[in-house]
Scaffold this motif. Structure first.
Motif, short mmCIF file in Angstrom:
data_model
loop_
_atom_site.label_atom_id
_atom_site.label_comp_id
_atom_site.label_asym_id
_atom_site.label_seq_id
_atom_site.Cartn_x
_atom_site.Cartn_y
_atom_site.Cartn_z
N LYS A 1 76.52 -107.55 26.32
CA LYS A 1 75.38 -108.14 27.02
C LYS A 1 75.59 -107.97 28.51
N ASN A 2 74.63 -107.31 29.17
CA ASN A 2 74.70 -107.09 30.61
C ASN A 2 76.00 -106.40 31.02
N GLY A 3 76.42 -105.43 30.21
CA GLY A 3 77.57 -104.62 30.59
C GLY A 3 78.93 -105.18 30.22
N ILE B 1 81.97 -105.17 36.11
CA ILE B 1 80.75 -105.84 36.55
C ILE B 1 81.04 -106.92 37.58
N SER B 2 82.13 -107.65 37.39
CA SER B 2 82.46 -108.74 38.30
C SER B 2 83.95 -109.05 38.24
#
Length: 852
Positions: free
Chosen positions: A143-145, A248-249
């Motif tokens: 989900k979302n990378g 991503i983060s």
């Protein structure tokens, strides 16, 4: 293993002696164009293992950091000699102990796959494939990378993570040199760093479990469009890295899976088999586990599904800190040794040794290495909860549980649109309230006109993503009894036997005239008790069987297995006296005719044994199989509408879509968990404790508790089982047409039909197993089920006497013929543990509209 041994041996993972730089340079020189493409190769390796060592370098064009894995010059001859020695040792073991022939198979599997570690071009291809599998994982579960670990108390939303596989530079690789992208990270046992980064160890293990479950259980598309699967056969801690953050983060972490020299590619059949085994272990599905054994090639010498489930669930057991994990393993080993002592030598290896599938070696090895990592991380984690979604996804990728496209769904000319709409709306409401899994309803008038034909919901179980079809075959359970009873009535009409013939005269093996000497002791009875019960058995008639008054209501064959249950003839033989197995003799528990007690399984075998014997007696021939008798006697009397609309009373269903049975029963789950806890020394509950508060019906299944789980009927053997009391597969349309044939005189004469559909007795012992037939709102009605000869009799609100005959089954499926209106009804439901009133509520919609 002792800690000191582990500490020393693990140096072989990445701290083995390194090859001198000059020898490495010589190997690098054999790789065409390599030195033109890379620069700044570090002379000191960052790691060295048994086959090769790894050096950091850079690409000349981009400056990108890469690693070069170079094979040790002596690795190939040394390992080749080791493999040869290993196979010779395995051959000697097999020669001396033929029962352990599987050892040679396992060693050959190991040698075959381990040799591939010497082929770095193969490893480069494996890296590419593994990367594609992880990309598929991200698309399916991400989900979302990012992916997320499972929820925990500390992290209720899960921890984000990514999985990284080094990317190979295929054009730079050779047989002895492998070039791939550099991956940052530390080993997963670098606890100081991991604690500094505040990465939760439980989340790390969860992510590892998910990554390997995806690789092992799901398939993906290769670059050339082919479908494949691959997993690492060597997931030790030296082959895994971790670092904080994702692409991503800065939240979460990234795990890196290294070293793909020892990797296993599975055929579609073997991948599906491991999915079945893992999903079965997670859901306590005994039948699915046996299907997995068959698909993977495990040939068991005996069927002991509880013990086999215990073994598979131990392999995929909960992870625990080292001390607790050791205690469990030692306790399980002691349990297995104790069991081994009571077994014959031939039984000590439960499977056929020469048929042992080599792939099972890597399935076991990979899972055990992951458990070793879990112990190092000191986590408590349900491994099966982590891998279950991936095993389920893998099963759903298979055509076995996929769309059924070979046959077009039938369309019908509906004559009563109002009734059809009412049923359609009501089924939709039941589906929205989760009262049903899948449902079919068919209503016919006496001329065969289709008044209503409605389906709702799904095909159940692993086919729950597929919608129910009107022609799908659904397990009918006791709906099958009506077909066996009808066959009996036809044979009575044709003069093969009468209702009051003694079964022992038709079927001599059922109960010989003279009581065998010594039988009382074998059965732990007094001579008086044996004499009384023997005479009871000799006085049983077909009428007793059809009215459930034979005294055999809870009787099951000894040593009951799924395979045995699937054979009508084998189960019939269990009711015969066998001088070779006198202790397995079955006797009635009360005098025939004394009381009607629902014969939930024995009804079919007693009917089948009696009818087949009567046929053989009249024809002076060999006793036919029950299915042959059905085809010779009853099939010619049935309409083509019945036979081709989904009507398989003897099981099977070639050419039809098969619905699966759903259930969420806790009893077998609880009993299996108790068994496993005892095996690992975690409880001292006696085996009798499993049965506290159990009903008499449940106690009758003791030793075969798995048969209480309706999902057993989904396994391959049971799908084709001929169980004349419970194994029929029907569509609602096929069942409704059967009752139209029966009710309109096509099968039985009016005189016979009137006689067999008149109240003969009232049964009130086992409503849970015979389905609900009480259709009135009258709370003062007689308790129990009114029975004719093999049929259940049904009253509606406007009735003073029963106005319909038919038969219901577990979960609510039912078929019946309403005599006053000439209307036939078939209702099939595939949720075995659904509410009792579900079918009743559907029928009430119909009966109120038709003013019954």
């Amino acid at each position: 293993m002792p800690v000191a041994y582990v500490r020393e041996l693990k140096k072989l993972q990445d701290e083995a002696p390194a090859t001198e730089w000059k020898d490495i340079q010589a190997t690098l020189a054999t790789a065409p164009h390599l030195m033109d493409q890379v620069t700044d190769i570090a002379e000191t390796p960052i790691a060295s293992a048994s086959i090769g060592q790894v050096h950091i370098a850079k690409l000349r064009k981009t400056g990108e950091k890469v690693v070069i894995k170079v094979q040790h010059p002596q690795a190939r001859p040394l390992l080749t000699d080791d493999f040869r020695s290993l196979l010779i040792m395995a051959w000697i073991v097999t020669l001396l102990e033929p029962e352990y022939a599987f050892f040679e198979i396992l060693m050959r599997e190991w040698a075959t796959e381990a040799r591939k570690e010497l082929e770095f071009l193969t490893e480069a291809t494996n890296l590419r494939s593994a990367g594609l599998s992880i990309q598929q994982m991200m698309r399916t579960f991400g989900k979302n990378g990012v992916l997320f670990t499972n929820h925990s108390d500390a992290h209720p939303k899960g921890v984000p993570f990514q999985v990284e596989i080094p990317r190979p530079y295929l054009e730079l690789c050779t047989q002895n040199v492998l070039v791939m992208t550099f991956s940052e990270g530390v080993r997963m046992d670098c606890f100081d760093k991991i604690d500094e980064w505040k990465i939760p160890k439980l989340a790390m293990m969860d992510a590892m479990g998910q990554a390997f479950a995806n690789l092992m259980y799901t398939s993906f598309e290769e670059d050339d469009g082919s479908i494949s699967s691959i997993f690492s056969g060597d997931p030790h801690v030296g082959n895994q890295l971790i670092r904080p953050g994702t692409g991503i983060s800065d939240e979460g972490f990234t795990i890196v899976l290294l070293d793909w020299g020892l990797a296993k590619r599975l055929s579609e059949q073997k991948r599906l088999a491991f999915c079945q085994i893992a999903y079965a272990a997670a859901t306590f599905d005994f039948g699915l586990m046996l299907d997995g054994f068959t698909a993977v090639g495990l040939k068991m010498k005996r069927e002991n599904v509880a013990e086999d489930m215990e073994g598979i669930r131990f392999l995929l057991r909960d992870m625990a800190p080292r001390k607790e994990a050791r205690q469990r393993i030692k306790a399980k080993m002691k349990t297995d040794r104790d069991r081994m002592k009571s077994k014959d030598k031939k039984e000590k290896v439960p499977m056929e040794s020469k048929a042992y599938p080599g792939e099972f070696f890597f399935f076991v090895r990979t899972n055990e290495l992951l458990h070793g990592l879990g112990s190092q991380l000191a986590v408590d984690m349900s491994f099966l909860d982590v891998i279950r979604p991936y095993a389920e996804r893998g099963l759903q990728q298979s055509s076995l549980y996929g769309d059924f496209t070979e046959k077009t769904v039938p369309s019908y000319d509906i004559k009563d649109k109002t009734l059809n709409g009412l049923v359609e709306e009501f089924l939709r409401e039941l589906d929205e309230k989760k009262k049903i899994a899948g449902a079919q309803v068919c209503i016919l008038d006496s001329n065969g006109n289709m008044l209503a034909n409605v389906v709702e919901g799904h095909l159940g179980g692993l086919k729950s993503s597929l919608p129910m079809r009107s022609d799908a075959l659904v397990l009918g359970y006791s709906c099958t009894k009506a077909v066996a009873a009808t066959l009996a009535h036809v044979m009575v009409e044709q003069g093969y036997l009468s209702y009051d013939d003694l079964v022992c005269n038709l079927w001599p093996e059922f109960c010989p005239q003279n009581i065998p000497e010594g039988l009382a002791e074998k059965l732990d009875l007094t001579e008086e008790e044996l004499s009384e019960r023997w005479m009871w058995k000799r006085s049983i008639t077909l009428r007793h069987i059809l009215t459930h008054t034979s005294g055999f209501w809870s009787a099951l064959p000894k040593r009951m297995t799924i395979k045995r249950m699937s054979s009508c003839e084998s189960c019939c033989e269990a009711f015969e006296y066998n001088s070779d197995m006198p202790d397995e003799t079955l006797l009635p528990n009360r005098q025939p005719g004394e009381k009607s007690e629902y014969h939930f399984m024995s009804f079919g075998w007693l009917v089948a044994g009696t009818l087949c014997s009567a046929y053989a007696l009249k024809n002076n021939g060999q006793k036919p199989a029950f299915e042959e008798l059905y085809e010779v006697i009853l099939v010619p009397k049935l309409s083509t509408d019945t036979l081709f609309s989904g009507f398989r009373p003897c099981g099977g269903g070639e050419g039809f879509c098969m619905a699966l049975t759903e259930a969420d029963l806790q009893m077998t789950r609880i009993m299996q968990l108790q068994r496993e806890a005892e095996a690992m020394g975690e409880t001292k509950t006696s085996s009798d404790g499993n049965w506290n508060g159990a009903s008499e019906i449940q106690k009758s299944f003791r030793g075969s508790e798995f048969l209480l789980d309706p999902r057993v009927w989904n396994c391959g053997d049971a799908l084709h089982a001929n169980v004349p009391a419970a194994g029929g597969r029907f569509s609602a349309t096929g069942l409704a047409y059967f009752y139209r044939d029966l009710g309109t005189g096509k099968v039985l004469s009016p005189k016979t039909l009137e006689s067999v559909s008149t109240v003969a007795t009232i049964e009130n012992t086992a409503n849970d197993l015979q389905g609900l037939t009480a259709m009135t709102t009258d709370t003062d009605q007689v308790e129990g089920v009114m029975l004719g000869l093999g049929y259940q009799l049904i009253k509606f609100d406007n009735d003073t006497e029963p106005s319909a005959f038919g038969h219901a089954g577990v979960g609510g499926s039912i078929g019946f013929y309403h005599q006053a209106s000439g209307i036939s009804v078939g209702i099939m439901l595939n949720k075995a543990d659904g509410e009792k009133d579900t079918a009743k509520s559907i029928i009430r919609v119909v009966s109120q509209y038709l003013k019954w």
